[in-house]
Design a protein around this motif. Structure first.
Motif, PDB file in Angstrom:
ATOM      1  N   VAL A   1       0.842  -1.204   0.000  1.00 49.74           N
ATOM      2  CA  VAL A   1       0.000   0.000   0.000  1.00 49.74           C
ATOM      3  C   VAL A   1       0.872   1.248   0.000  1.00 49.74           C
ATOM      4  O   VAL A   1       0.651   2.195  -0.770  1.00 49.74           O
ATOM      5  CB  VAL A   1      -0.949   0.006   1.220  1.00 49.74           C
TER       6      VAL A   1
ATOM      7  N   GLY B   1       0.710   2.660  -3.703  1.00 47.64           N
ATOM      8  CA  GLY B   1      -0.458   3.542  -3.660  1.00 47.64           C
ATOM      9  C   GLY B   1      -1.713   2.841  -4.135  1.00 47.64           C
ATOM     10  O   GLY B   1      -2.056   1.741  -3.678  1.00 47.64           O
ATOM     11  N   ARG B   2      -2.436   3.467  -5.111  1.00 46.91           N
ATOM     12  CA  ARG B   2      -3.717   2.919  -5.583  1.00 46.91           C
ATOM     13  C   ARG B   2      -3.553   1.597  -6.345  1.00 46.91           C
ATOM     14  O   ARG B   2      -4.521   0.839  -6.497  1.00 46.91           O
ATOM     15  CB  ARG B   2      -4.401   3.935  -6.485  1.00 46.91           C
ATOM     16  N   ASP B   3      -2.371   1.333  -6.824  1.00 48.03           N
ATOM     17  CA  ASP B   3      -2.154   0.101  -7.588  1.00 48.03           C
ATOM     18  C   ASP B   3      -1.723  -1.085  -6.702  1.00 48.03           C
ATOM     19  O   ASP B   3      -1.250  -2.100  -7.209  1.00 48.03           O
ATOM     20  CB  ASP B   3      -1.068   0.331  -8.660  1.00 48.03           C
ATOM     21  N   TRP B   4      -1.893  -0.943  -5.427  1.00 41.20           N
ATOM     22  CA  TRP B   4      -1.354  -1.969  -4.522  1.00 41.20           C
ATOM     23  C   TRP B   4      -2.029  -3.335  -4.704  1.00 41.20           C
ATOM     24  O   TRP B   4      -1.389  -4.371  -4.573  1.00 41.20           O
ATOM     25  CB  TRP B   4      -1.462  -1.520  -3.056  1.00 41.20           C
ATOM     26  N   ARG B   5      -3.349  -3.355  -5.044  1.00 40.38           N
ATOM     27  CA  ARG B   5      -4.050  -4.634  -5.146  1.00 40.38           C
ATOM     28  C   ARG B   5      -3.475  -5.509  -6.254  1.00 40.38           C
ATOM     29  O   ARG B   5      -3.239  -6.710  -6.058  1.00 40.38           O
ATOM     30  CB  ARG B   5      -5.536  -4.394  -5.419  1.00 40.38           C
ATOM     31  N   GLU B   6      -3.261  -4.899  -7.450  1.00 41.14           N
ATOM     32  CA  GLU B   6      -2.727  -5.668  -8.575  1.00 41.14           C
ATOM     33  C   GLU B   6      -1.354  -6.251  -8.260  1.00 41.14           C
ATOM     34  O   GLU B   6      -1.062  -7.420  -8.553  1.00 41.14           O
ATOM     35  CB  GLU B   6      -2.639  -4.790  -9.837  1.00 41.14           C
TER      36      GLU B   6
END
Length: 612
Positions: A27, A31-36
């Motif tokens: 995370v 940032g926002r791309d942490w899930r992928e």
């Protein structure tokens, strides 16, 4: 079962933190791309969990009691987390060819460590706030802001039942105002009384294992509040290789007030002449004889023979030794050393190889009234033992003498000097190693000044002291006994040995300090009365005569034991004089006994003017 669930709880907590740290590092990094990014490495959750459990078991992390967490425990946690992250990353690099960003690696390590270590610290704080021990109201002041003080401080903070630590005092000016574990160094020892009053102190702990008697006496003198309890950590000679612990804090004792250094025994020398040998101790029911017997037991003698004519004393001595040394070959013999025939039978049948002679009539005023008994016991009795030791080829014979034998003013003192002369006479012609050991008063021995003072304090006083200026040498019974045993192992013949007694102590100072140690105020709660010198007493005792002082003391090979160069003994004359003394003693002609003793020992100056 409770222990199993406790371990399971901490395993679940740790696995949650490790996996949370792994996810949260993505995370922070992506940032926002942490899930992928995290989804690609979802298998890492299993690897990290297995590796962490494996290393935690290797480091025995779940065998710890976390309410007592220490620096060492934090190091273990650090090692476990570091090994887990390092091995996993190494595996990914080598086996999978996957390379994570450094930020992910570092953040995973740091967050895991912070959460796991933090959870333990929170648990300890929770336990300390809610533990079953309630904080005592007693307020504590520690004297000595050094290593020992720091250990005591840490333990008091852990255990609320001990009381509340207010701070420290220390004579090192550079430490004043400094903070140790959130407690301030409040001032010097000179200010201790003011600090006690201001801070409402109930307990003072002297946390200086190396403190000498003079320093402890100074602290006690500074404390005027009789309600303050004074405690101390054990001295260096008591600790040996052990650490300072709260459990070993004890009340200040009289022995702490002496200027004594620790004793270093040569264990090899002692073991060589005692181990597997037949040892005899005369006077074994007395304070010194009993302690010598106990010390001898530590060196595994083949047989220990204890002789005394005190039935009650022998009973308790035997009980004490058998309780501690169940397998010891112990022989208790009720006999009087004046009974020459019985003594010879004992030597003939039991064949002792080492003899420690501790029998003596030692009470100075009593012997002034009964010089005949001093002659029979201290001189004739000693001669009986010496002759039997020579006849039955004893290896070592050690007699205990006294500082009162030097420039004697008492019958007791002069009788011991004649006994020294007997030992010296036989040492020159016998194959037996004969030695006499000369030392001063033994603390808390039967009938000595300390038990007398304690009894007087218990009765509400007054304490009686013979003279304001009277001084005496003192040694603990343990120290004296150890050095007496050491003398036998030195292998030196024809010698009178002198023990290093340190500095002489004023009896009035001893009385003053003993009153304070009892929680009372000298002069107010307990008065001190001066009653004048008793028959046979003198103000100052000496360990060496002027002639002995003028000669160089021989080197015994032990720092606490010296050799006194005594005068030559005229064997024929001494034998004749002792026979005359024996006749006079049997006739109870005390005045003639004293006159004869003056003839044998010209330095003897009787102090018998006050006899009725």
């Amino acid at each position: 079962m409770k222990n199993y669930f406790r371990k399971l709880f901490w395993i679940c907590v740790d696995l949650f933190f490790v996996n949370f740290a792994w996810a949260f590092s993505f995370v922070l990094r992506f940032g926002r791309d942490w899930r992928e990014n995290l989804y690609q490495y979802r298998i890492a959750f299993i690897y990290l969990s297995v590796l962490y459990i494996a290393f935690a078991l290797i480091f025995k992390l779940y065998s710890r009691i976390w309410r007592y967490i220490s620096i060492n425990d934090l190091f273990l946690i650090t090692g476990t987390v570091t090994a887990t992250v390092f091995v996993y990353i190494l595996y990914c690099n080598i086996a999978e060819g996957v390379y994570f960003p450094w930020t992910v690696k570092v953040l995973t390590w740091f967050i895991s460590l912070a959460l796991i270590a933090g959870s333990r610290l929170v648990w300890r704080l929770h336990w300390e706030r809610n533990n079953p021990f309630k904080r005592k109201e007693e307020r504590i002041l520690i004297v000595g802001a050094g290593d020992a003080g720091d250990v005591i401080c840490r333990e008091i903070e852990k255990r609320k039942d001990l009381g509340m630590l207010v701070g420290f005092v220390d004579d090192d000016i550079m430490k004043i105002g400094n903070i140790i574990r959130n407690k301030k160094v409040l001032g010097t020892v000179n200010e201790v009384n003011e600090i006690i009053s201001r801070e409402k102190i109930g307990v003072v702990i002297i946390a200086i294992p190396s403190a000498r008697g003079a320093y402890i006496r100074r602290i006690i003198r500074k404390i005027n509040n009789k309600n303050v309890k004074i405690k101390t950590v054990p001295g260096v000679y008591e600790l040996i290789n052990e650490e300072v612990e709260v459990s070993r804090i004890r009340n200040v004792e009289v022995k702490d007030l002496l200027n004594r250094d620790s004793i270093n025994l040569n264990i090899e020398e002692i073991s060589e002449y005692i181990k597997g040998k037949r040892i005899m101790v005369t006077g074994g029911a007395g304070s010194i004889g009993e302690e010598i017997s106990i010390q001898v037991c530590k060196f595994s003698p083949k047989k220990l023979m204890i002789i005394d004519h005190n039935e009650n004393g022998l009973f308790y001595t035997e009980k004490k030794i058998r309780k501690k040394y169940r397998d010891l070959n112990l022989e208790i013999m009720m006999a009087d050393i004046k009974d020459r025939k019985k003594i010879e039978d004992i030597f003939k049948n039991y064949k002792p190889e080492v003899v420690f002679h501790a029998v003596a009539h030692k009470h100075v005023p009593m012997m002034e009234y009964h010089p005949d008994e001093a002659i029979k016991n201290n001189i004739i009795g000693t001669k009986n033992l010496v002759e039997m030791a020579d006849k039955y080829k004893v290896n070592n014979f050690v007699m205990i003498s006294t500082d009162k034998a030097i420039n004697p003013t008492s019958v007791m003192g002069v009788s011991k000097q004649v006994a020294e002369m007997i030992v010296t006479m036989y040492a020159k012609k016998s194959k037996t190693h004969f030695a006499a050991v000369r030392f001063g008063n033994v603390l808390e021995s039967n009938g000595s000044v300390i038990p007398t003072f304690k009894k007087q304090i218990a009765e509400g006083g007054p304490i009686t002291v013979t003279d304001k200026e009277i001084k005496r040498y003192f040694m603990t019974v343990s120290e004296a006994s150890q050095l007496v045993i050491q003398v036998g192992g030195l292998g030196i013949k024809e010698a009178v040995f002198v023990l290093d007694m340190g500095e002489p102590v004023k009896i009035v100072d001893l009385a003053w300090n003993l009153i304070q140690l009892s929680g009372l105020i000298p002069g107010e709660d307990i008065k001190i009365e001066y009653i004048g010198l008793r028959p046979g007493e003198k103000l100052f005792e000496e360990l060496l005569s002027e002639k002995e002082k003028s000669r160089v003391l021989g080197d015994s090979g032990h720092e606490k034991i010296f050799i006194a160069e005594t005068e030559e003994v005229d064997e024929e004359k001494l034998e004749k004089d002792i026979k005359e003394l024996e006749v006079l003693a049997k006739e109870m002609d005390n005045e003639e006994v004293v006159r004869k003793l003056q003839e044998i020992v010209p330095s003897y100056r009787p102090n018998r003017g006050m006899l009725n």
